[in-house]
Design an enzyme around this catalytic site. Structure first.
Site, PDB file in Angstrom:
ATOM      1  N   SER A 107     -23.152   4.703  -0.051  1.00 14.70           N
ATOM      2  CA  SER A 107     -23.129   5.751   0.973  1.00 14.70           C
ATOM      3  C   SER A 107     -23.959   6.937   0.506  1.00 14.70           C
ATOM      4  CB  SER A 107     -21.691   6.209   1.250  1.00 14.70           C
ATOM      5  OG  SER A 107     -21.191   6.954   0.158  1.00 14.70           O
TER       6      SER A 107
ATOM      7  N   TYR B 282       0.852  -1.186   0.000  1.00 11.58           N
ATOM      8  CA  TYR B 282       0.000   0.000   0.000  1.00 11.58           C
ATOM      9  C   TYR B 282       0.891   1.241   0.000  1.00 11.58           C
ATOM     10  CZ  TYR B 282      -4.075  -2.886   1.331  1.00 11.58           C
ATOM     11  OH  TYR B 282      -5.091  -3.814   1.372  1.00 11.58           O
TER      12      TYR B 282
ATOM     13  N   ARG C  34     -16.287   0.653  -2.159  1.00  7.75           N
ATOM     14  CA  ARG C  34     -15.375   1.782  -2.392  1.00  7.75           C
ATOM     15  C   ARG C  34     -16.100   3.124  -2.364  1.00  7.75           C
ATOM     16  NH1 ARG C  34     -14.240  -2.786  -4.595  1.00  7.75           N
ATOM     17  NH2 ARG C  34     -12.124  -3.609  -4.469  1.00  7.75           N
ATOM     18  N   GLY C  35     -17.064   3.219  -1.460  1.00  4.71           N
ATOM     19  CA  GLY C  35     -17.775   4.476  -1.246  1.00  4.71           C
ATOM     20  C   GLY C  35     -19.081   4.602  -1.985  1.00  4.71           C
TER      21      GLY C  35
ATOM     22  N   LEU D 282     -18.577  -1.153   1.546  1.00  2.00           N
ATOM     23  CA  LEU D 282     -19.298  -0.006   0.984  1.00  2.00           C
ATOM     24  C   LEU D 282     -19.008   0.168  -0.499  1.00  2.00           C
ATOM     25  CD1 LEU D 282     -18.881   2.554   3.916  1.00  2.00           C
ATOM     26  CD2 LEU D 282     -20.759   0.960   3.467  1.00  2.00           C
TER      27      LEU D 282
END
Length: 337
Positions: free
Chosen positions: A217, A61, A213-214, A211
């Site tokens: 939401s 990462y 990757r957003g 989620l």
């Protein structure tokens, strides 16, 4: 002082005790756009204070940046407060290009040496190859990690994005604590074969991408602005063109149910994953304390059978548009074969 509002879960039949939800740290190193280091560290502290315990990172990462950040965040905390889950094996060139995977025994021992130094610890709690290396039998990889368990540098062995056959072969060598794999309302592929085999073998699930990757939401990205060049989602099929439009329609349907229950869309999406079983621990990729606090609210949502039916009718698995990774990455997933 640890807040015990998060119930304790055990990863599989042999894994460590963790909080009912865990913290995924990848987004704190720029994968989804800029992140603030001070706020990232404060978010790690908030997760530990709430009893989450499990913090997930990977040595690749941002080429070690994420491990260094996590190491700084936990440096002033008692080591036993944190269950460190570390992925290894993904190879990235200096230009950021994908170079494949390496899970040879000699390579993983080298990777672990660097991870221990970056994290500032003398052991990691769960060590796992990020993907199945097609050139290395899984027995060789698991056997090498088992030697590190015996030596005290690793406490438990995990896997990531592997299929049922690989799970069986790995578990025959050494107990596997958990499988880290994408699981959400938008990604339900594990339900057919992988999840039942995990339960048969006593392997827990740490679910990432809860989620999507957003997307799942109230602030779903992509509605009004393009992604920055460093944002991982700029190259993800579910965020492109007609796929994005179709998926946002599903998000809107879920948002309607969330409003009816007085919760956020993200909280309802997390609650659905929690409802799938006590052996599934969602990893929440929060980058701020506000997002972590929102995630905690999902633990208070009790879903009835009717609620679950309504959620799955609002977001039918077959209606999700686009694969969860780009084609080249999908082809590297043993879990999708």
């Amino acid at each position: 002082m640890t807040n015990t509002q998060i119930a304790v879960a055990r990863l599989g039949s042999t894994g460590p005790a963790v909080g009912r939800i865990g913290l995924g740290a990848m987004g704190m190193s720029g994968s989804y756009g800029p992140a603030d280091e001070a706020e990232s560290k404060a978010t790690v502290h908030a997760a530990l204070d709430s009893g989450a315990r499990l913090v997930d990172t990977g040595d690749f990462y941002a080429m070690g940046h994420n491990e260094l950040l996590v190491g700084r965040a936990i440096a002033d905390r008692p080591r036993e407060e944190t269950i460190l889950s570390v992925k290894f094996g993904a190879m990235i060139g200096p230009d950021g290009s994908w170079q494949g995977f390496d899970s040879r025994p000699a390579a993983l021992r080298n990777f672990l040496s660097y991870s221990l130094r970056r994290l500032g610890v003398d052991h990691v709690d769960i060590y796992r190859p990020a993907r199945l290396d097609p050139a290395v039998p899984i027995e060789d990889t698991v056997g090498a990690i088992a030697e590190l368990v015996d030596a005290g540098y690793v406490r438990h062995i995990g896997l990531s994005e592997v299929g049922a056959e690989t799970l069986r072969r790995a578990a025959a060598v050494h107990p596997i604590a958990d499988l880290q794999i994408e699981y959400s309302l938008f990604s339900r592929g594990i339900e057919t074969e992988i999840l039942p085999v995990c339960r048969e073998l006593g392997i827990g699930i740490t679910a990432y991408g809860v989620l999507s990757r957003g997307l799942l939401s109230d602030t779903a990205p992509g509605r009004t602005a393009d992604f920055g060049p460093a944002d991982y989602r700029a190259h993800t099929p579910r965020f492109q063109g007609a796929n994005l439009a179709a998926n946002l329609a599903l998000v809107d349907a879920l948002a309607t149910l969330a409003r009816d229950k007085g919760v956020s869309t993200a909280q309802l999406a997390i609650a659905w994953v929690l409802s799938r079983g006590g052996d599934i621990v969602p990893l929440i990729g929060a980058r701020t304390r506000t997002r972590w606090s929102e995630a905690l609210g999902a633990l208070d949502i009790a879903l009835t059978g009717a609620d679950i039916a309504a959620i799955e009718a609002a977001v039918p698995a077959a209606a999700v548009a686009g694969s969860r990774y780009a084609e080249a990455q999908m082809s590297a997933l043993d879990s999708e074969r």
